[in-house]
Scaffold this active site. Structure first.
Site, mmCIF file in Angstrom:
data_model
loop_
_atom_site.group_PDB
_atom_site.id
_atom_site.type_symbol
_atom_site.label_atom_id
_atom_site.label_comp_id
_atom_site.label_asym_id
_atom_site.label_seq_id
_atom_site.Cartn_x
_atom_site.Cartn_y
_atom_site.Cartn_z
ATOM 1 C CB ALA A 1 2.628 -5.410 9.308
ATOM 2 N NE ARG A 2 -1.661 -2.264 14.035
ATOM 3 C CZ ARG A 2 -1.211 -1.109 13.566
ATOM 4 N NH1 ARG A 2 0.048 -1.022 13.132
ATOM 5 N NH2 ARG A 2 -1.992 -0.046 13.499
ATOM 6 C CG HIS B 1 4.018 -0.256 17.574
ATOM 7 N ND1 HIS B 1 2.836 -0.949 17.753
ATOM 8 C CD2 HIS B 1 3.859 0.442 16.418
ATOM 9 C CE1 HIS B 1 2.008 -0.674 16.750
ATOM 10 N NE2 HIS B 1 2.610 0.168 15.937
ATOM 11 C CD GLU C 1 3.152 -3.680 19.673
ATOM 12 O OE1 GLU C 1 2.624 -2.542 19.560
ATOM 13 O OE2 GLU C 1 3.531 -4.361 18.705
ATOM 14 N N GLY D 1 0.850 -1.184 0.000
ATOM 15 C CA GLY D 1 0.000 0.000 0.000
ATOM 16 C C GLY D 1 0.887 1.235 0.000
ATOM 17 C CB ILE E 1 3.356 1.898 4.643
ATOM 18 C CG1 ILE E 1 2.657 2.967 5.504
ATOM 19 C CG2 ILE E 1 4.626 1.412 5.342
ATOM 20 C CD1 ILE E 1 2.211 2.486 6.862
#
Length: 320
Positions: free
Chosen positions: A236-237, A284, A265, A155, A157
């Site tokens: 990402a995540r 993060h 996290e 995308g 990013i």
């Protein structure tokens, strides 16, 4: 649905007086309420029509007022991902627009991605430990030049990451997204082609949103297809990667990893990822830079100007 002035509240996690370009309260009929996730709401949630979600405060805080926001028309996150608010969406009335912060985090996240790649390949964590121990750790280290980079999640990013890879003389950059398409830089492959692409990549960058389709995308099968000595970078995540499967691979020394996000996290004390072989962890901070606040303010002002004028919002992810 027609709303009078008493119901046209906008909840902002930044004080309205600090955001240039907001529609004037008197002319727009919007009432600005400051809420950064504290225990007390600034007003009755039922009067809120536009909710800007507090940044990096977690899902529990993000969704807490949603059930009471019966007049809501739009939810604006200040993050690229929206997974932290999706648990609260079933409580909303139909027609609420969910928008993300496309345009806010691309530069900062891409910067960190390159920093993680270069630090991991060139052995920077070892140099820091060597400096602490007064040890001269000379030797030959991998370069990014001539490497093949695979970006999974192409995308805005992902595209920003490729922009910053351009000067580093990579052998090639391969792009993967949910579905195939063509860009100015070249083709984007569909996720279905990952099994064939992974064995050829020296660096694999994850920049996908967290969805049911991408949860544990980097599982044992994915990681097992990565070539020996490859580097996995996750911006990402955390749940995009199966942590247990990753630990098996890195502890064997077959691959390395640089992680700005983890699962769980925040990473708790004592977790094996902290000291796993060949793993670099950052807390993060992909979007948490000096670039965030001015860009976030511009996005908020722009979106609310559109909202007050009855125009279509940008960055819409879905409508309830």
């Amino acid at each position: 649905m027609t709303l009078d002035d008493t119901t046209r509240d906008v909840w902002l996690p930044i004080p309205a007086e600090e955001i240039d370009g907001l529609p004037a309260p008197g002319a727009s009929g919007l009432n600005y309420r400051f809420w950064d996730g504290g225990p007390d709401f600034p007003a009755d949630p039922a009067r809120c029509v536009f909710y800007v979600v507090p940044y990096m405060k977690g899902s529990e805080i993000a969704v807490r007022p949603l059930a009471g926001m019966t007049s809501l028309r739009a939810v604006q996150t200040l993050s690229a991902g929206t997974d932290h608010v999706t648990p609260g969406l079933p409580a909303l009335r139909p027609g609420v627009e969910l928008c993300n912060a496309k345009g806010v985090h691309e530069a900062s996240t891409a910067e960190l991605t390159l920093a993680l790649i270069l630090a991991s390949l060139r052995g920077i964590p070892g140099f820091v430990r060597g400096q602490d121990a007064e040890e001269w750790r000379a030797g030959f280290y991998p370069a990014l030049a001539d490497k093949s980079v695979l970006i999974v999640g192409y995308g805005s990013i992902g595209a920003a990451i490729e922009d910053r890879l351009a000067p580093f003389e990579c052998a090639r950059v391969v792009r993967v997204a949910r579905s195939a398409r063509t860009t100015e830089r070249g083709p984007v492959h569909p996720l279905a082609e990952l099994p064939a692409l992974l064995p050829r990549a020296d660096v694999v960058v994850l920049s996908t949103p967290l969805t049911p389709e991408t949860r544990h995308l980097a599982d044992a099968g994915f990681l097992g297809r990565m070539k020996d000595g490859a580097l996995l970078v996750n911006v990402a995540r955390g749940p995009v990667v199966d942590t247990a499967a990753l630990l098996k691979e890195v502890e064997s020394g077959r691959i390395t990893a640089a992680l700005d996000v983890t699962d769980p996290e925040p990473l708790p004390a004592g977790h094996p990822l902290w000291h796993a072989r060949g793993v670099l962890v950052s807390p993060h901070v992909g979007g948490s830079t000096s670039a965030f606040l001015p860009r976030a303010k511009r996005l908020i002002a722009s979106q609310l100007t559109r909202f007050a004028a009855g125009e279509r919002l940008v960055n819409m992810v879905l409508t309830t």
